[in-house]
Motif scaffolding. Structure first.
Motif, short mmCIF file in Angstrom:
data_model
loop_
_atom_site.label_atom_id
_atom_site.label_comp_id
_atom_site.label_asym_id
_atom_site.label_seq_id
_atom_site.Cartn_x
_atom_site.Cartn_y
_atom_site.Cartn_z
N GLY A 1 0.83 -1.21 0.00
CA GLY A 1 0.00 0.00 0.00
C GLY A 1 0.86 1.25 0.00
O GLY A 1 1.79 1.38 -0.79
N GLU A 2 0.57 2.17 0.94
CA GLU A 2 1.32 3.42 1.03
C GLU A 2 2.50 3.32 1.99
O GLU A 2 3.17 4.32 2.25
CB GLU A 2 0.38 4.55 1.49
N ALA A 3 2.76 2.14 2.51
CA ALA A 3 3.82 1.98 3.51
C ALA A 3 5.20 2.20 2.89
O ALA A 3 5.45 1.88 1.73
CB ALA A 3 3.76 0.59 4.12
N THR A 4 6.09 2.73 3.69
CA THR A 4 7.50 2.82 3.33
C THR A 4 8.11 1.44 3.46
O THR A 4 7.96 0.78 4.49
CB THR A 4 8.24 3.79 4.27
N VAL A 5 8.77 0.96 2.42
CA VAL A 5 9.37 -0.38 2.42
C VAL A 5 10.87 -0.25 2.68
O VAL A 5 11.58 0.46 1.96
CB VAL A 5 9.11 -1.11 1.09
N CYS A 6 11.34 -0.93 3.72
CA CYS A 6 12.74 -0.86 4.11
C CYS A 6 13.39 -2.24 4.02
O CYS A 6 12.79 -3.23 4.44
CB CYS A 6 12.87 -0.36 5.55
N ALA A 7 14.57 -2.28 3.47
CA ALA A 7 15.34 -3.52 3.38
C ALA A 7 16.60 -3.38 4.23
O ALA A 7 17.21 -2.30 4.27
CB ALA A 7 15.74 -3.81 1.93
N ILE A 8 17.00 -4.45 4.89
CA ILE A 8 18.13 -4.35 5.80
C ILE A 8 19.47 -4.23 5.06
O ILE A 8 20.46 -3.78 5.64
CB ILE A 8 18.16 -5.56 6.76
N GLY A 9 19.49 -4.61 3.78
CA GLY A 9 20.72 -4.52 3.01
C GLY A 9 20.45 -4.63 1.53
O GLY A 9 19.31 -4.85 1.11
N PRO A 10 21.48 -4.50 0.69
CA PRO A 10 21.29 -4.50 -0.76
C PRO A 10 20.78 -5.82 -1.32
O PRO A 10 20.04 -5.82 -2.31
CB PRO A 10 22.69 -4.16 -1.29
N ARG A 11 21.17 -6.94 -0.74
CA ARG A 11 20.69 -8.23 -1.23
C ARG A 11 19.18 -8.34 -1.04
O ARG A 11 18.45 -8.79 -1.94
CB ARG A 11 21.40 -9.38 -0.52
N THR A 12 18.71 -7.95 0.13
CA THR A 12 17.26 -7.97 0.39
C THR A 12 16.55 -6.98 -0.51
O THR A 12 15.47 -7.28 -1.06
CB THR A 12 16.97 -7.64 1.87
N ALA A 13 17.15 -5.81 -0.70
CA ALA A 13 16.55 -4.80 -1.58
C ALA A 13 16.44 -5.31 -3.01
O ALA A 13 15.39 -5.15 -3.67
CB ALA A 13 17.36 -3.51 -1.54
N ASP A 14 17.49 -5.94 -3.49
CA ASP A 14 17.46 -6.50 -4.85
C ASP A 14 16.39 -7.57 -4.98
O ASP A 14 15.67 -7.64 -5.99
CB ASP A 14 18.83 -7.10 -5.21
N ALA A 15 16.27 -8.42 -3.95
CA ALA A 15 15.26 -9.48 -3.98
C ALA A 15 13.85 -8.89 -4.00
O ALA A 15 12.97 -9.39 -4.71
CB ALA A 15 15.43 -10.39 -2.77
N LEU A 16 13.63 -7.84 -3.23
CA LEU A 16 12.32 -7.19 -3.22
C LEU A 16 12.00 -6.60 -4.59
O LEU A 16 10.88 -6.73 -5.09
CB LEU A 16 12.29 -6.09 -2.16
N ARG A 17 12.97 -5.96 -5.20
CA ARG A 17 12.74 -5.36 -6.53
C ARG A 17 12.48 -6.44 -7.57
O ARG A 17 11.66 -6.26 -8.47
CB ARG A 17 13.95 -4.50 -6.91
N GLU A 18 13.18 -7.57 -7.44
CA GLU A 18 13.01 -8.65 -8.41
C GLU A 18 11.59 -9.21 -8.39
O GLU A 18 11.09 -9.69 -9.42
CB GLU A 18 14.02 -9.76 -8.13
N VAL A 19 10.94 -9.15 -7.23
CA VAL A 19 9.57 -9.68 -7.14
C VAL A 19 8.53 -8.57 -7.23
O VAL A 19 7.34 -8.79 -6.98
CB VAL A 19 9.36 -10.51 -5.86
#
Length: 247
Positions: free
Chosen positions: A71-89
């Motif tokens: 939704g409108e929530a701010t999405v935070c990833a603990i590091g670049p690997r997690t961030a990349d995985a989130l973007r990939e999905v």
């Protein structure tokens, strides 16, 4: 002269394959010994949070499989690997801390979460540092356990190598990998010999909490990775082990 052998404890999926490939590319021989297996709980994150924190690639994949929408929530990833995985999905990532740890994420968010509802979605072995730090910053924190981390049946081959004195290095990626390694040694009846073998090996860990767990168990830690990523841990452990390896 035999090869430099390096134990790696990643889950038995592409992370283990990537770890073996990296160790091999560094001129060493990987000893794959998975110490973690994932058991999903089937619980998705809440959908009414102002901020959602995810801490792993596994978590990213599970929330996507569950059809979770931030939704409108701010999405935070603990590091670049997690961030990349989130973007990939398919998720947008708003925040990644400079220091890829729970304390680093708290430091990044603490000025922006006072009074906010923060959802932390992770494994059942997440550090209390994250929850306590966010609460201290004034956030209303809720934790959803996305998956449990268990020790795979049959793990522990690296304890045999350590006990025999044929393991040159080990890369521990969490406190839980240390605990599971010791459980595997107990199961095989070689804990004392395996610990003795590690004193002759180069032991690298991914962060200070892992170092503390290892030290409390009687494991001499030679280095803490300069960055909380497996790539940094592997490269620095092999580099530390290679100059003193002359057999």
């Amino acid at each position: 002269m035999r090869d430099l052998t390096v134990a790696v404890f990643r889950p038995d999926d592409e992370r283990l394959e990537d770890a073996v490939e990296l160790i091999d590319s560094l001129g060493a021989t990987a000893v794959p010994d998975p110490m973690l297996a994932v058991e999903p709980t089937g619980s998705p994150p809440r959908t009414d949070a102002d901020c959602v924190v995810l801490t792993s690639k596994t978590g990213a994949e599970l929330v996507a499989d569950a059809g979770w929408e931030p939704g409108e929530a701010t999405v935070c990833a603990i590091g670049p690997r997690t961030a990349d995985a989130l973007r990939e999905v398919g998720y947008d990532v708003d925040t990644v801390p400079e220091e890829y740890t729970s304390s680093g994420l708290v430091a990044t968010l603490e000025g922006a979460v006072d009074g906010a509802r923060v959802e932390v979605a992770r494994s059942d072995h997440g550090s209390p540092v994250l929850l306590d730090g966010l609460e201290a910053a004034g956030a209303y924190v809720h934790e959803t356990v996305l998956y449990r981390l268990v020790r795979p049946a049959g793990s522990g081959d690296s304890t045999e190598r350590a006990a025999a004195g044929t393991l040159d290095a080990a890369c521990f990626t969490s406190s839980l990998t240390v605990e599971h390694w010791l459980e595997a040694a107990d199961e095989r009846g070689n804990r004392d010999e395996a610990l003795e073998g590690l004193t002759e090996a180069t032991v690298g860990v991914i962060g200070e909490p892992t170092r503390e767990t290892a030290a409390d168990a009687g494991i001499d830690v030679d280095l803490v990775a300069s960055e909380a990523t497996f790539d940094a841990l592997a490269c620095e452990t092999v580099e530390a082990a290679a100059p003193t390896y002359h057999e």
